[in-house]
Design a protein around this motif. Structure first.
Motif, PDB file in Angstrom:
ATOM      1  N   PHE A 181      37.516  34.418  36.808  1.00  0.00           N
ATOM      2  CA  PHE A 181      37.906  35.323  37.885  1.00  0.00           C
ATOM      3  C   PHE A 181      36.851  35.257  38.981  1.00  0.00           C
ATOM      4  CE2 PHE A 181      40.002  37.193  34.159  1.00  0.00           C
ATOM      5  CZ  PHE A 181      41.273  37.459  34.660  1.00  0.00           C
ATOM      6  N   ALA A 182      37.272  34.961  40.199  1.00  0.00           N
ATOM      7  CA  ALA A 182      36.341  34.953  41.327  1.00  0.00           C
ATOM      8  C   ALA A 182      35.849  36.375  41.591  1.00  0.00           C
ATOM      9  CB  ALA A 182      37.032  34.392  42.565  1.00  0.00           C
ATOM     10  N   PRO A 183      34.648  36.527  42.162  1.00  0.00           N
ATOM     11  CA  PRO A 183      34.134  37.876  42.439  1.00  0.00           C
ATOM     12  C   PRO A 183      35.142  38.715  43.225  1.00  0.00           C
ATOM     13  CG  PRO A 183      32.421  36.247  42.802  1.00  0.00           C
ATOM     14  CD  PRO A 183      33.682  35.482  42.551  1.00  0.00           C
ATOM     15  N   GLY A 184      35.338  39.959  42.770  1.00  0.00           N
ATOM     16  CA  GLY A 184      36.235  40.879  43.457  1.00  0.00           C
ATOM     17  C   GLY A 184      37.688  40.773  43.040  1.00  0.00           C
ATOM     18  N   THR A 185      38.054  39.774  42.243  1.00  0.00           N
ATOM     19  CA  THR A 185      39.454  39.569  41.871  1.00  0.00           C
ATOM     20  C   THR A 185      39.995  40.709  41.024  1.00  0.00           C
ATOM     21  OG1 THR A 185      39.185  37.169  41.938  1.00  0.00           O
ATOM     22  CG2 THR A 185      41.080  38.021  40.725  1.00  0.00           C
ATOM     23  N   ILE A 186      39.170  41.196  40.091  1.00  0.00           N
ATOM     24  CA  ILE A 186      39.639  42.206  39.147  1.00  0.00           C
ATOM     25  C   ILE A 186      38.560  43.288  38.967  1.00  0.00           C
ATOM     26  CG2 ILE A 186      38.837  40.987  37.079  1.00  0.00           C
ATOM     27  CD1 ILE A 186      41.620  41.777  35.846  1.00  0.00           C
ATOM     28  N   GLY A 187      37.846  43.538  40.063  1.00  0.00           N
ATOM     29  CA  GLY A 187      36.783  44.539  40.026  1.00  0.00           C
ATOM     30  C   GLY A 187      35.445  43.980  39.591  1.00  0.00           C
ATOM     31  N   ASN A 188      35.359  42.669  39.402  1.00  0.00           N
ATOM     32  CA  ASN A 188      34.115  42.041  38.959  1.00  0.00           C
ATOM     33  C   ASN A 188      33.174  41.770  40.127  1.00  0.00           C
ATOM     34  OD1 ASN A 188      36.429  40.250  39.437  1.00  0.00           O
ATOM     35  ND2 ASN A 188      35.047  38.554  39.011  1.00  0.00           N
ATOM     36  N   ASP A 189      31.875  41.953  39.874  1.00  0.00           N
ATOM     37  CA  ASP A 189      30.857  41.735  40.896  1.00  0.00           C
ATOM     38  C   ASP A 189      30.492  40.265  41.040  1.00  0.00           C
ATOM     39  OD1 ASP A 189      30.630  44.569  41.110  1.00  0.00           O
ATOM     40  OD2 ASP A 189      29.327  44.561  39.343  1.00  0.00           O
ATOM     41  N   ARG A 190      30.562  39.527  39.948  1.00  0.00           N
ATOM     42  CA  ARG A 190      30.216  38.109  39.915  1.00  0.00           C
ATOM     43  C   ARG A 190      31.368  37.355  39.262  1.00  0.00           C
ATOM     44  NH1 ARG A 190      25.030  36.341  37.211  1.00  0.00           N
ATOM     45  NH2 ARG A 190      26.257  36.858  35.352  1.00  0.00           N
ATOM     46  N   PRO A 191      31.311  36.017  39.268  1.00  0.00           N
ATOM     47  CA  PRO A 191      32.349  35.289  38.534  1.00  0.00           C
ATOM     48  C   PRO A 191      32.393  35.761  37.083  1.00  0.00           C
ATOM     49  CG  PRO A 191      31.086  33.773  39.884  1.00  0.00           C
ATOM     50  CD  PRO A 191      30.387  35.100  39.975  1.00  0.00           C
ATOM     51  N   LEU A 192      33.590  35.992  36.583  1.00  0.00           N
ATOM     52  CA  LEU A 192      33.796  36.472  35.218  1.00  0.00           C
ATOM     53  C   LEU A 192      34.555  35.406  34.446  1.00  0.00           C
ATOM     54  CD1 LEU A 192      33.907  38.623  32.949  1.00  0.00           C
ATOM     55  CD2 LEU A 192      35.959  39.548  34.075  1.00  0.00           C
ATOM     56  N   VAL A 193      34.004  34.977  33.322  1.00  0.00           N
ATOM     57  CA  VAL A 193      34.608  33.908  32.518  1.00  0.00           C
ATOM     58  C   VAL A 193      34.933  34.452  31.125  1.00  0.00           C
ATOM     59  CG1 VAL A 193      34.286  31.600  31.544  1.00  0.00           C
ATOM     60  CG2 VAL A 193      33.331  32.158  33.792  1.00  0.00           C
ATOM     61  N   VAL A 194      36.210  34.372  30.762  1.00  0.00           N
ATOM     62  CA  VAL A 194      36.670  34.876  29.469  1.00  0.00           C
ATOM     63  C   VAL A 194      37.671  33.886  28.879  1.00  0.00           C
ATOM     64  CG1 VAL A 194      36.379  37.293  30.181  1.00  0.00           C
ATOM     65  CG2 VAL A 194      38.601  36.174  30.477  1.00  0.00           C
ATOM     66  N   SER A 195      37.970  34.039  27.597  1.00  0.00           N
ATOM     67  CA  SER A 195      39.018  33.218  26.989  1.00  0.00           C
ATOM     68  C   SER A 195      40.373  33.689  27.508  1.00  0.00           C
ATOM     69  CB  SER A 195      38.963  33.322  25.461  1.00  0.00           C
ATOM     70  OG  SER A 195      39.433  34.590  25.042  1.00  0.00           O
ATOM     71  N   PRO A 196      41.390  32.825  27.469  1.00  0.00           N
ATOM     72  CA  PRO A 196      42.697  33.204  28.017  1.00  0.00           C
ATOM     73  C   PRO A 196      43.312  34.446  27.378  1.00  0.00           C
ATOM     74  CG  PRO A 196      42.584  30.841  27.744  1.00  0.00           C
ATOM     75  CD  PRO A 196      41.348  31.405  27.082  1.00  0.00           C
ATOM     76  N   GLN A 197      43.029  34.705  26.086  1.00  0.00           N
ATOM     77  CA  GLN A 197      43.641  35.845  25.408  1.00  0.00           C
ATOM     78  C   GLN A 197      42.819  37.123  25.518  1.00  0.00           C
ATOM     79  OE1 GLN A 197      46.691  35.726  24.466  1.00  0.00           O
ATOM     80  NE2 GLN A 197      46.776  33.544  24.970  1.00  0.00           N
ATOM     81  N   GLN A 198      41.665  37.060  26.167  1.00  0.00           N
ATOM     82  CA  GLN A 198      40.890  38.284  26.387  1.00  0.00           C
ATOM     83  C   GLN A 198      41.662  39.197  27.355  1.00  0.00           C
ATOM     84  OE1 GLN A 198      38.004  39.272  24.958  1.00  0.00           O
ATOM     85  NE2 GLN A 198      38.187  41.196  26.063  1.00  0.00           N
ATOM     86  N   ARG A 199      41.837  40.462  26.993  1.00  0.00           N
ATOM     87  CA  ARG A 199      42.651  41.349  27.825  1.00  0.00           C
ATOM     88  C   ARG A 199      41.809  42.112  28.841  1.00  0.00           C
ATOM     89  NH1 ARG A 199      44.693  42.760  22.586  1.00  0.00           N
ATOM     90  NH2 ARG A 199      46.603  41.610  22.098  1.00  0.00           N
ATOM     91  N   MET A 200      42.397  42.285  30.024  1.00  0.00           N
ATOM     92  CA  MET A 200      41.785  43.027  31.121  1.00  0.00           C
ATOM     93  C   MET A 200      42.602  44.301  31.354  1.00  0.00           C
ATOM     94  SD  MET A 200      39.675  40.583  31.445  1.00  0.00           S
ATOM     95  CE  MET A 200      38.665  41.331  32.722  1.00  0.00           C
ATOM     96  N   LEU A 201      41.936  45.371  31.789  1.00  0.00           N
ATOM     97  CA  LEU A 201      42.628  46.628  32.050  1.00  0.00           C
ATOM     98  C   LEU A 201      43.132  46.647  33.488  1.00  0.00           C
ATOM     99  CD1 LEU A 201      43.342  49.414  30.772  1.00  0.00           C
ATOM    100  CD2 LEU A 201      41.331  50.314  31.989  1.00  0.00           C
ATOM    101  N   ILE A 202      44.430  46.830  33.642  1.00  0.00           N
ATOM    102  CA  ILE A 202      45.050  46.978  34.960  1.00  0.00           C
ATOM    103  C   ILE A 202      45.280  48.462  35.194  1.00  0.00           C
ATOM    104  CG2 ILE A 202      47.031  46.367  36.404  1.00  0.00           C
ATOM    105  CD1 ILE A 202      45.273  43.990  35.637  1.00  0.00           C
ATOM    106  N   ASP A 203      44.609  49.022  36.192  1.00  0.00           N
ATOM    107  CA  ASP A 203      44.732  50.473  36.430  1.00  0.00           C
ATOM    108  C   ASP A 203      45.090  50.774  37.879  1.00  0.00           C
ATOM    109  OD1 ASP A 203      42.361  49.723  37.570  1.00  0.00           O
ATOM    110  OD2 ASP A 203      41.176  51.372  36.731  1.00  0.00           O
ATOM    111  N   ASP A 204      45.901  49.893  38.477  1.00  0.00           N
ATOM    112  CA  ASP A 204      46.337  50.131  39.848  1.00  0.00           C
ATOM    113  C   ASP A 204      47.861  50.289  39.881  1.00  0.00           C
ATOM    114  OD1 ASP A 204      47.350  47.510  39.642  1.00  0.00           O
ATOM    115  OD2 ASP A 204      45.575  46.641  40.567  1.00  0.00           O
TER     116      ASP A 204
END
Length: 311
Positions: free
Chosen positions: A182-205
Motif C-alpha cells: 500500500f502506497a503511503p496514505g492509501t489506507i491510512g498508512n504513513d509509510r509504504p505498508l507491505v502485508v500478505s494478500p490474505q492479511q485483513r485491513m479495517l475499512i471504516d469509511d
C-alpha cells in the motif's frame, strides 16, 4: 521492493542424475518420487524472468539442454512435492530446468513442512512498524508477551508470534503469497505498508456502510489491489513474514493503518506449516482459536472484489 525482472539460478535437466521411479511418468512425478543429483561439474545457468500481467516470461534468451528459448517465452515455476526448496521450471509449457534455494540438500529427501494452503497465510512483512506503548516497532522484532496498541482494548500482549522466510522461488511458485504494498496514505498508512494478500485491513469509511450495511468491516489486502495505491509486488530477495496473535482478535496499527491480529479459523490455520501449528497449539488450543469471534464483520474476497472497492 518490487522487481519487474527477477533472476534465478537453474540447472538444465540434462545436468541431473535421476533414477527411474517406478510408476512415475513425467518430470514432475519423477522428481517427487526419486532422489535428484547433479552430474559432476554441473554448472548453473541464469534465468532472467519478467513479471507481467500475463504471468512470467523470459526477459532474455536462454539455452537449456541444447534448446534455445527466445525472449517472451512463457515460464512457470512449480514446487516439487516431497522436496522442500526444489522447483521445476517449465518454459513454453515444457519441463526445462531445475531451480533450488538454500533449503534444498542435494540427494536428500527431507520431510517437507509445507502448509496445506500456502497462499492462505495472513501476515505482515517483518519491517512493518507496529504501534506499541513504547512507540512503533518492526514486526520482526516482536516476541510473545510484548505489548502492542489495539484499537478497542488499549495495550494488549502478544500471545504468539510466528515467522516465515519466503524465498523468491516460493513467490514465483505460489503467486498468492506475493505481498501487497500500500502506497503511503492509501489506507491510512504513513509509510509504504507491505502485508500478505490474505492479511485483513479495517475499512471504516463510507464503503463499509454503503456496500455492507456496517460501520466497519475487515477486508483482505488482496481485495483492495487496484494497481495504483495498492499493488502486488515481487521482492527479488523474497521476504520474511510475521504472524501476530493476541489473546483475542484485535485491530492494531501497522504503519498507522488499521489491520487485524491473526484470526485463524480453518482457513487461516491451513496457511501454517505443521511446525507453526504445533507452536501455536502450545500457546492456545486449536479448538479455542477456531471458536474465536471476529472483532468486526469479515467480508469475503469474492464480495469485495465484485464491488471493486476504491479509496
Amino acid at each position: 521492493m518490487s522487481a519487474p525482472r527477477i533472476t534465478v539460478s537453474v540447472f538444465a535437466l540434462d545436468q541431473l542424475l535421476l533414477p527411474k521411479a517406478a510408476g512415475a511418468k513425467g518430470w514432475s512425478a519423477r522428481l517427487a518420487e526419486a532422489t535428484p543429483r547433479l552430474i559432476p561439474g554441473a554448472l548453473p545457468c541464469t534465468l532472467c524472468l519478467a513479471d507481467g500481467p500475463e504471468g512470467l516470461t523470459l526477459a532474455s534468451p536462454v539455452v537449456l539442454s541444447g534448446t534455445t528459448w527466445e525472449t517472451g517465452s512463457k515460464a512457470q515455476i512449480e514446487s516439487v512435492p516431497r522436496h522442500r526448496g526444489l522447483y521445476l521450471v517449465r518454459i513454453g509449457g515444457k519441463p526445462a530446468a531445475l531451480a533450488c534455494d538454500d533449503t534444498w540438500v542435494e540427494g536428500d529427501i527431507p520431510a517437507p513442512d509445507r502448509p496445506e494452503a500456502p497462499e492462505a497465510l495472513a501476515a505482515y512483512a517483518a519491517e512493518t512498524l507496529i504501534d506499541t506503548p513504547d512507540g512503533p516497532r518492526p514486526a520482526g522484532s516482536l516476541v510473545a508477551g510484548d505489548l502492542i496498541t489495539t484499537l478497542a482494548n488499549g495495550s494488549r500482549p502478544l500471545r504468539w508470534v510466528g515467522r516465515r522466510a519466503v524465498t523468491a522461488l516460493d513467490l514465483l511458485a505460489h503467486p498468492g503469497l506475493r505481498p501487497v504494498e500500500f502506497a503511503p496514505g492509501t489506507i491510512g498508512n504513513d509509510r509504504p505498508l507491505v502485508v500478505s494478500p490474505q492479511q485483513r485491513m479495517l475499512i471504516d469509511d463510507w464503503r463499509a456502510a454503503v456496500y455492507f450495511g456496517e460501520d466497519q468491516v475487515l477486508v483482505s489486502a488482496q481485495a483492495l489491489v487496484d494497481d495504483h495505491g495498492a499493488r502486488l509486488v515481487l521482492p527479488e530477495a523474497g521476504l520474511d513474514y510475521v504472524i501476530l496473535l493476541c489473546d483475542r482478535h484485535e485491530v492494531l496499527l501497522a504503519e498507522g493503518a488499521l489491520s487485524e491480529s491473526f484470526h485463524p479459523g480453518p482457513t487461516g490455520l491451513a496457511g501454517l506449516t505443521r511446525a507453526e501449528r504445533a507452536a501455536l497449539a502450545d500457546a492456545v488450543p486449536e479448538g479455542d482459536l477456531i471458536r474465536r469471534r471476529a472483532a468486526f464483520p469479515i467480508v469475503r474476497n469474492a464480495e469485495a472484489r465484485a464491488l471493486r472497492l476504491q479509496g
